[in-house]
Write a protein that holds these residues in place. Structure first.
Motif, short mmCIF file in Angstrom:
data_model
loop_
_atom_site.label_atom_id
_atom_site.label_comp_id
_atom_site.label_asym_id
_atom_site.label_seq_id
_atom_site.Cartn_x
_atom_site.Cartn_y
_atom_site.Cartn_z
N SER A 102 0.90 -1.12 0.03
CA SER A 102 0.30 -0.10 0.05
C SER A 102 1.05 1.40 0.03
O SER A 102 0.48 1.81 -0.48
CB SER A 102 -1.09 -0.24 1.32
OG SER A 102 -0.51 -0.19 2.32
N ASP A 105 2.18 1.77 -4.13
CA ASP A 105 0.89 2.03 -4.15
C ASP A 105 0.71 3.83 -4.34
O ASP A 105 0.57 4.55 -4.94
CB ASP A 105 -0.85 1.28 -3.97
CG ASP A 105 -1.06 0.59 -5.06
OD1 ASP A 105 -0.21 0.63 -6.30
OD2 ASP A 105 -1.62 -0.12 -3.95
N THR A 108 3.46 5.60 -5.91
CA THR A 108 3.81 5.15 -7.39
C THR A 108 5.50 4.89 -7.76
O THR A 108 6.11 5.25 -6.82
CB THR A 108 3.21 6.29 -8.48
OG1 THR A 108 4.51 7.45 -8.29
CG2 THR A 108 2.01 6.78 -8.02
N SER A 215 -5.45 -5.44 0.74
CA SER A 215 -5.31 -4.92 -0.40
C SER A 215 -4.94 -5.18 -1.92
O SER A 215 -4.21 -4.43 -1.80
CB SER A 215 -4.75 -3.54 0.67
OG SER A 215 -3.35 -3.74 1.21
N SER A 216 -3.98 -6.56 -1.22
CA SER A 216 -3.85 -7.11 -2.18
C SER A 216 -3.89 -8.31 -2.45
O SER A 216 -3.84 -9.23 -1.48
CB SER A 216 -2.00 -6.43 -2.70
OG SER A 216 -1.55 -7.23 -1.32
N GLU A 234 -4.02 -3.50 -4.67
CA GLU A 234 -5.19 -2.71 -4.18
C GLU A 234 -6.25 -2.24 -5.94
O GLU A 234 -7.04 -2.41 -6.14
CB GLU A 234 -5.58 -1.87 -3.13
CG GLU A 234 -6.67 -1.89 -2.46
CD GLU A 234 -6.88 -1.09 -1.42
OE1 GLU A 234 -8.00 -0.68 -1.01
OE2 GLU A 234 -6.18 -0.72 -1.31
N SER A 235 -5.59 -1.28 -6.67
CA SER A 235 -6.14 -0.54 -7.49
C SER A 235 -6.37 -1.78 -8.64
O SER A 235 -7.83 -1.25 -8.98
CB SER A 235 -5.38 0.65 -8.23
OG SER A 235 -4.10 0.33 -8.41
N THR A 236 -5.50 -2.31 -8.71
CA THR A 236 -5.69 -3.14 -10.32
C THR A 236 -6.83 -4.33 -9.85
O THR A 236 -7.63 -5.14 -9.91
CB THR A 236 -4.67 -4.41 -10.18
OG1 THR A 236 -3.18 -3.15 -10.45
CG2 THR A 236 -4.98 -4.95 -11.56
N GLU A 239 -10.07 -2.73 -10.58
CA GLU A 239 -10.61 -3.22 -11.54
C GLU A 239 -11.05 -4.15 -12.03
O GLU A 239 -12.06 -4.34 -12.78
CB GLU A 239 -9.24 -2.22 -12.42
CG GLU A 239 -8.85 -1.26 -12.45
CD GLU A 239 -7.13 -0.25 -13.56
OE1 GLU A 239 -7.16 -0.89 -14.56
OE2 GLU A 239 -6.99 0.44 -12.50
N ASN A 274 -2.40 -4.30 -15.39
CA ASN A 274 -3.94 -3.56 -15.05
C ASN A 274 -4.32 -4.77 -15.21
O ASN A 274 -4.52 -5.89 -15.57
CB ASN A 274 -3.94 -1.88 -16.35
CG ASN A 274 -3.49 -2.88 -17.90
OD1 ASN A 274 -3.95 -3.87 -17.90
ND2 ASN A 274 -2.95 -2.23 -18.11
#
Length: 282
Positions: A102, A105, A108, A215-216, A234-236, A239, A274
């Motif tokens: 995290s 993330d 970046t 989260s992952s 987490e962001s992927t 998605e 992604n």
């Protein structure tokens, strides 16, 4: 500067000898014109050949001395700045290895790459410039003023008149460059995010595990030559869920993934680029 003291102490001789040799080289810069002026005024004007040859020899020896001290000063400055940068880069890399996924993330990947490459290089360049010019430049300024007064007072006032304009020019350059540098750093972060080294791997999903925080996710792939860990942040994950993909459906299936190469505890890992970077292979 306190945070850099441990690197300076470790290579103290480079940080001491570098400026010292540059000071010696700078001293010759304003002694040399003085000898040259004496050759013209007392030697050439009076056609005193022995005086010209004697002082000409002094100029040659002084020039050789300046060359040697200049080379040594630059050498120690480069050694000191390079070793300081190596220590900073090593410690920054070690610190990054302690980050959670995290944290990575949040920062970046591109930003972290910039910190450990470009930013450390800027520290190295600044340190090298500082070691070469920290004492040399003030001595050159003071020496030039003293020698100009000694040789011709009218010339000294010209230098005094120019100094304020030089200071104003430097101020304007710094004021203009600072915001542009900030923009360049932001653009560099984006560039590093976009051109991260990516590879495509085809293999069978042997296991899927979530992190303790959820989260992952970690996927273990077997491409026939060995096992590769695939990390999904987490962001992927969001998605994938929005696209209606269930990770559990990939288990024991042959998939093709595209990810960025990273390293953790001396082993290669992939970070899924992604949601469209993982597909079933029939």
């Amino acid at each position: 500067m306190k945070m850099y003291s441990k690197y300076v102490k470790k290579y103290w001789y480079s940080f001491l000898l570098g400026p010292l040799f540059m000071v010696l080289e700078a001293c010759g810069e304003f002694i040399l014109p003085y000898i040259n002026a004496n050759i013209i005024d007392k030697g050439a004007a009076q056609k005193n050949v022995p005086y010209i040859l004697e002082n000409g020899l002094y100029m040659v020896l002084l020039a050789a001395f300046m060359m040697i001290t200049g080379i040594l000063g630059a050498n120690f400055a480069v050694r000191g700045s390079t070793r300081l940068a190596a220590g900073v880069r090593r410690d920054v890399f070690t610190r990054i290895q302690t980050f959670s996924f995290s944290n990575i993330d949040d920062f970046t990947t591109g930003s972290l790459i910039t910190r450990i490459t470009n930013d450390v290089t800027q520290i190295q360049n600044f340190t090298g410039t500082l070691l070469r010019g920290m004492f040399r430049s003030p001595i050159m300024l003071v020496g030039a003023l003293v020698m100009s007064f000694t040789l011709k007072k009218e010339l000294a006032w010209v230098i005094f008149a120019i100094v304020p304009f030089m200071a104003l020019g430097i101020f304007l350059i710094i004021k203009t460059a600072s915001p542009r540098y900030t923009k360049m750093q932001a653009a560099l972060d984006g560039l590093n995010n976009n051109i991260g080294e990516t590879v495509a791997v085809t293999g069978v999903v042997e296991s899927i595990k979530e992190s303790s925080s959820g989260s992952s996710c970690f996927i273990e792939l077997n491409d026939g030559t060995g096992k590769i860990n695939l990390i999904i942040f987490e962001s992927t994950l969001v998605e994938l869920q929005d696209a209606g993909n269930d990770l559990e459906s990939f288990e024991n299936q042959k998939v093709k993934v595209i990810g960025s190469i990273t390293e953790y505890k001396s082993s290669m890992e992939l970070i899924l680029s992604n949601a469209n970077s993982i597909k079933l292979v029939s």
